[in-house]
Design a protein around this motif. Structure first.
Motif, mmCIF file in Angstrom:
data_model
loop_
_atom_site.group_PDB
_atom_site.id
_atom_site.type_symbol
_atom_site.label_atom_id
_atom_site.label_comp_id
_atom_site.label_asym_id
_atom_site.label_seq_id
_atom_site.Cartn_x
_atom_site.Cartn_y
_atom_site.Cartn_z
ATOM 1 N N ILE A 31 33.248 6.173 0.131
ATOM 2 C CA ILE A 31 33.806 7.063 1.163
ATOM 3 C C ILE A 31 34.404 6.256 2.313
ATOM 4 N N LEU A 32 33.661 5.252 2.784
ATOM 5 C CA LEU A 32 34.159 4.431 3.895
ATOM 6 C C LEU A 32 35.444 3.711 3.523
ATOM 7 N N GLY A 33 35.521 3.202 2.295
ATOM 8 C CA GLY A 33 36.749 2.536 1.849
ATOM 9 C C GLY A 33 37.944 3.453 1.982
ATOM 10 N N GLY A 34 37.788 4.697 1.546
ATOM 11 C CA GLY A 34 38.871 5.670 1.642
ATOM 12 C C GLY A 34 39.200 6.039 3.077
ATOM 13 N N LEU A 35 38.172 6.240 3.895
ATOM 14 C CA LEU A 35 38.397 6.588 5.300
ATOM 15 C C LEU A 35 39.107 5.472 6.047
ATOM 16 N N TYR A 36 38.643 4.252 5.840
ATOM 17 C CA TYR A 36 39.285 3.111 6.510
ATOM 18 C C TYR A 36 40.766 3.028 6.135
ATOM 19 N N THR A 37 41.044 3.145 4.846
ATOM 20 C CA THR A 37 42.422 3.022 4.379
ATOM 21 C C THR A 37 43.294 4.135 4.973
ATOM 22 N N ILE A 42 43.346 -1.310 6.736
ATOM 23 C CA ILE A 42 43.482 -1.835 5.361
ATOM 24 C C ILE A 42 42.459 -2.939 5.072
ATOM 25 N N ALA A 43 42.277 -3.866 6.013
ATOM 26 C CA ALA A 43 41.337 -4.968 5.791
ATOM 27 C C ALA A 43 39.902 -4.445 5.621
ATOM 28 N N ASP A 44 39.532 -3.439 6.417
ATOM 29 C CA ASP A 44 38.192 -2.853 6.287
ATOM 30 C C ASP A 44 38.063 -2.100 4.963
ATOM 31 N N GLY A 45 39.115 -1.390 4.572
ATOM 32 C CA GLY A 45 39.107 -0.696 3.288
ATOM 33 C C GLY A 45 38.973 -1.687 2.136
ATOM 34 N N LEU A 70 44.437 -4.180 -2.325
ATOM 35 C CA LEU A 70 45.096 -5.484 -2.436
ATOM 36 C C LEU A 70 46.611 -5.329 -2.361
ATOM 37 N N ALA A 71 47.136 -4.297 -2.999
ATOM 38 C CA ALA A 71 48.585 -4.050 -2.949
ATOM 39 C C ALA A 71 49.018 -3.744 -1.515
ATOM 40 N N LEU A 72 48.225 -2.939 -0.808
ATOM 41 C CA LEU A 72 48.541 -2.617 0.588
ATOM 42 C C LEU A 72 48.447 -3.856 1.480
ATOM 43 N N SER A 73 47.661 -4.838 1.040
ATOM 44 C CA SER A 73 47.518 -6.101 1.773
ATOM 45 C C SER A 73 48.559 -7.128 1.338
ATOM 46 N N ASP A 78 46.717 -10.586 -7.057
ATOM 47 C CA ASP A 78 45.335 -10.098 -7.071
ATOM 48 C C ASP A 78 45.294 -8.604 -7.398
ATOM 49 N N ALA A 79 46.238 -7.857 -6.844
ATOM 50 C CA ALA A 79 46.303 -6.414 -7.103
ATOM 51 C C ALA A 79 46.559 -6.149 -8.589
#
Length: 123
Positions: A31-37, A42-45, A70-73, A78-79
């Protein structure tokens, strides 16, 4: 719906507090990964997606979400590696992968096209 229920910062704070008590709470990490993104963090996600893959190395969706972060970064190789891992583990949502805006930076890459081809429904 209350203001708190619509406030992403409130939600993030709540789930961060839960995670401090139980660092291996898989659903909260997800959930946190999605919320952060969604909040542009992005880095937190990415950090949460990596943690989720460590907690559930066989989870195809976890690898897919990691590939998105990774793609967003802008970490294309890596993505693509994570995306391949997701497909190898059984990720099969061809339609979503084809239109997922998080993967926009990969869509012209030959390895991405090859993965899509592998998932393409046979007619």
């Amino acid at each position: 719906m209350s203001k708190k229920a619509q406030d992403p910062q409130f939600e993030i704070g709540f789930f961060e507090a839960v995670l401090r008590r139980d660092a291996a709470f898989v659903e909260v990490v997800e959930i946190l990964g999605g919320l952060y993104t969604k909040q542009g963090r992005i880095a937190d996600g990415l950090k949460m997606d990596r943690k989720l893959v460590k907690l559930q190395p066989e989870n195809a969706t976890a690898h897919y979400n990691l590939a998105c972060s990774l793609a967003l970064s802008r970490r294309k190789s890596d993505a693509l590696r994570s995306l391949k891992q997701a497909v190898d583990l059984g990720y099969s949502d061809f339609d979503w992968m084809q239109q997922d805006p998080d993967l926009e930076g990969l869509k012209q890459h030959p390895a991405f096209v090859a993965l899509l081809e592998k998932l393409k429904p046979q007619s």
